[in-house]
Scaffold this motif. Structure first.
Motif, short mmCIF file in Angstrom:
data_model
loop_
_atom_site.label_atom_id
_atom_site.label_comp_id
_atom_site.label_asym_id
_atom_site.label_seq_id
_atom_site.Cartn_x
_atom_site.Cartn_y
_atom_site.Cartn_z
N ASN A 1 34.24 -3.37 -2.29
CA ASN A 1 33.18 -3.49 -3.29
C ASN A 1 31.80 -3.66 -2.66
O ASN A 1 31.02 -4.55 -3.01
N VAL A 2 31.50 -2.79 -1.69
CA VAL A 2 30.25 -2.87 -0.95
C VAL A 2 29.15 -2.08 -1.67
O VAL A 2 29.37 -0.97 -2.14
N GLY A 3 27.96 -2.65 -1.75
CA GLY A 3 26.79 -1.95 -2.29
C GLY A 3 26.92 -1.50 -3.72
O GLY A 3 26.56 -0.34 -4.04
N PRO A 4 27.41 -2.33 -4.64
CA PRO A 4 27.58 -1.89 -6.03
C PRO A 4 26.24 -1.49 -6.68
O PRO A 4 25.21 -2.11 -6.42
N ARG A 5 26.30 -0.46 -7.51
CA ARG A 5 25.09 0.02 -8.23
C ARG A 5 25.49 0.40 -9.66
O ARG A 5 26.52 1.03 -9.88
N GLU A 6 24.69 -0.04 -10.59
CA GLU A 6 24.95 0.29 -11.99
C GLU A 6 24.55 1.74 -12.25
O GLU A 6 23.39 2.12 -12.03
N ILE A 7 25.50 2.52 -12.74
CA ILE A 7 25.29 3.95 -12.95
C ILE A 7 25.41 4.25 -14.45
O ILE A 7 26.42 3.90 -15.08
N PHE A 8 24.40 4.89 -15.00
CA PHE A 8 24.42 5.30 -16.41
C PHE A 8 24.43 6.82 -16.46
O PHE A 8 23.54 7.47 -15.91
N VAL A 9 25.47 7.38 -17.12
CA VAL A 9 25.57 8.84 -17.26
C VAL A 9 24.98 9.24 -18.60
O VAL A 9 25.45 8.81 -19.67
N ILE A 10 23.99 10.08 -18.54
CA ILE A 10 23.32 10.55 -19.74
C ILE A 10 24.07 11.78 -20.26
O ILE A 10 24.21 12.77 -19.56
N GLU A 11 24.59 11.64 -21.45
CA GLU A 11 25.41 12.73 -22.01
C GLU A 11 24.56 13.97 -22.20
O GLU A 11 23.45 13.93 -22.75
N ALA A 12 25.11 15.11 -21.77
CA ALA A 12 24.39 16.37 -21.91
C ALA A 12 24.42 16.81 -23.36
O ALA A 12 25.39 16.60 -24.09
N ALA A 13 23.36 17.44 -23.78
CA ALA A 13 23.28 17.96 -25.15
C ALA A 13 24.22 19.13 -25.31
O ALA A 13 24.39 19.96 -24.40
N ASN A 14 24.88 19.24 -26.47
CA ASN A 14 25.78 20.37 -26.74
C ASN A 14 24.98 21.63 -27.04
O ASN A 14 23.94 21.59 -27.62
#
Length: 462
Positions: free
Chosen positions: A449-462
């Motif tokens: 668990n080294v260097g954790p980073r919060e990642i948010f995936v932005i949903e692509a538009a259909n």
């Protein structure tokens, strides 16, 4: 005429000496070198049944001497129980079970097996105790002893093999262990050990297979130098290897070989901080079809993160379908090389891909950098080698002919790679983090668990 005082004193001293000599002759007359010697019984049945297995041999010695106790059979063959051993004056008692120094009977051939101690055959024997002083005085006592119903078969060690005889106990998955295989013909206590430079035994553990410890049958000793228990193995070198068997009546047999340790040691590696102070640098790059990788072809490598904003510890937004790229540094801080396997740093995985999909299976003993996100379907599903080919050292295994790659002791390497964030999971944002994996061995706490980073995936538009 008056007698001088000094003559009086000399005369008195002579009288005293004469009195002492006469007194010693009366109190402690000149005794035989061996006043007495005997067995406590004239018959023993050495078969480990607990009844009449031993006799007590006792004797008295009046001077310093070298002592031998032998037994002569009806056919004239002589067996030695004690041979020319130094003793001081005194009373002695010793247990005798019919076991004497090793010997071979006519027609017997034990090959390279050493018969250390052996039970003499059933029969009537003439025993002789002889003693010899440094001045050449000798004495002898003798008598008879019968051996009946002895358990005479030897605990022989047959089909003795050591493979490999040269091994490298460093947990790299290549020749990490040596196996000693031996067949025991009779129930006996079996031990296997190396002898170190100080003459001390280094015992090996028996692996339980078909035969249980002590039973007749095949036995296997599995030796890894103690590395699996967290200890350092013995120093590199060639060691005498002894396998020893002793049965219930005291017969002892052993066989010898050699075992060579090379490049032995406990492997230790860690993820170290970047010069900017973080352990893992994260960055996002746009997806390009050139990055796509399959079992047959690794795609274009992702670029090394270079954006100064990549060291920011705030949430990182990724457009669905783009590539999350990481960078970190691995250090080998042990005294042994650490082996690694692919794919090479820079390779890009799709979210649903694993290393086998890129043609790289897990390998016992290999070190790899892994990335995991909270919603990943497995532990560290995306993995990379701990260095590029120009950072690693190639070593050819003489046994298999295969070439393996190692990060050498004291060296560091830069590792990076990418995961295409092609899916939006229920947990969003989620933490992603790195780990240094020693496959089929461990992921140590310092490399988890080294260097954790919060990642948010932005949903692509259909």
């Amino acid at each position: 005429m008056r007698i001088p005082i000094w003559l009086t004193l000399i005369a008195a001293l002579v009288v005293v000496i004469v009195v002492i000599i006469i007194g010693l002759a009366v109190v402690a007359p000149n005794q035989p070198l061996i006043p007495a010697a005997q067995f406590s019984t004239d018959t023993i049945t050495p078969n480990a049944d607990g009844s009449d297995d031993i006799a007590i041999f006792s004797y008295t010695l009046t001077k310093n001497a070298r002592v031998s106790l032998t037994l002569e059979g009806a056919d004239g063959q002589v067996f030695a129980f004690r041979q020319d051993e130094p003793r001081i004056p005194g009373d002695y008692r010793v247990q005798f079970s019919g076991v004497v120094d090793g010997f071979a009977l006519d027609g017997e051939d034990f090959g390279d097996q050493q018969i250390l101690q052996r039970l003499i055959p059933d029969g009537a024997y003439m025993w002789r105790l002889t003693a010899t002083t440094e001045a050449g005085e000798t004495a002898e006592q003798s008598g008879t002893l019968n051996i009946v119903d002895g358990d005479a078969p030897l605990p022989l060690l047959t089909d003795f093999t050591v493979f490999p005889q040269i091994f490298t106990p460093n947990q790299d998955g290549i020749a990490d262990r040596s196996q000693i295989n031996v067949f025991l013909t009779k129930e006996a206590t079996l031990t296997a050990y190396l002898i170190d430079a100080n003459g001390e035994p280094l015992y090996m553990s028996e692996r339980f297979e078909d035969a249980r410890p002590g039973e007749a049958g095949r036995h296997l000793f599995d030796y890894e130098g103690g590395v699996d228990l967290g200890a350092n193995p013995p120093p590199d070198g060639t060691y005498p290897l002894i396998v020893h068997a002793q049965d219930a009546v005291g017969q002892r047999v052993q066989r010898e070989s050699e075992l060579t340790i090379q490049t032995g040691g406990k492997p230790l590696a860690q993820i170290i901080p970047q010069p900017v102070g973080v352990s893992v640098v994260w960055e996002v790059v746009p997806w390009d079809e050139a990055y796509a990788s399959t079992r047959d072809q690794i795609g274009q490598l992702a670029p090394l993160p270079s954006d100064l904003q990549a060291v920011d510890m705030t949430r990182l937004d990724v457009m669905q379908g783009d590539v999350l790229v990481f960078k970190l540094t691995v250090e080998n801080y042990s005294d042994v090389p650490i082996r690694t396997t692919g794919p090479e740093p820079g390779a890009v995985y799709d979210w649903d891909q694993r290393a086998p999909a890129l043609g790289w299976m897990e390998e016992a003993g290999a070190w790899r950098v892994g990335i995991e996100c909270q919603t990943a379907a497995a532990s560290y599903p995306w993995r990379w080698a701990v260095g590029t080919r120009d950072q690693l050292t190639a070593v050819e295994d003489p046994e298999s002919g295969n070439t393996y790659y190692y990060l050498m002791p004291g060296e560091t390497s830069v590792v990076w790679g990418g995961i295409r964030m092609s899916r939006v999971e229920n947990l969003n944002p989620q933490n992603c983090f790195a780990g240094l994996i020693h496959e089929y061995v461990a992921v140590s706490e310092r490399n988890r668990n080294v260097g954790p980073r919060e990642i948010f995936v932005i949903e692509a538009a259909n």
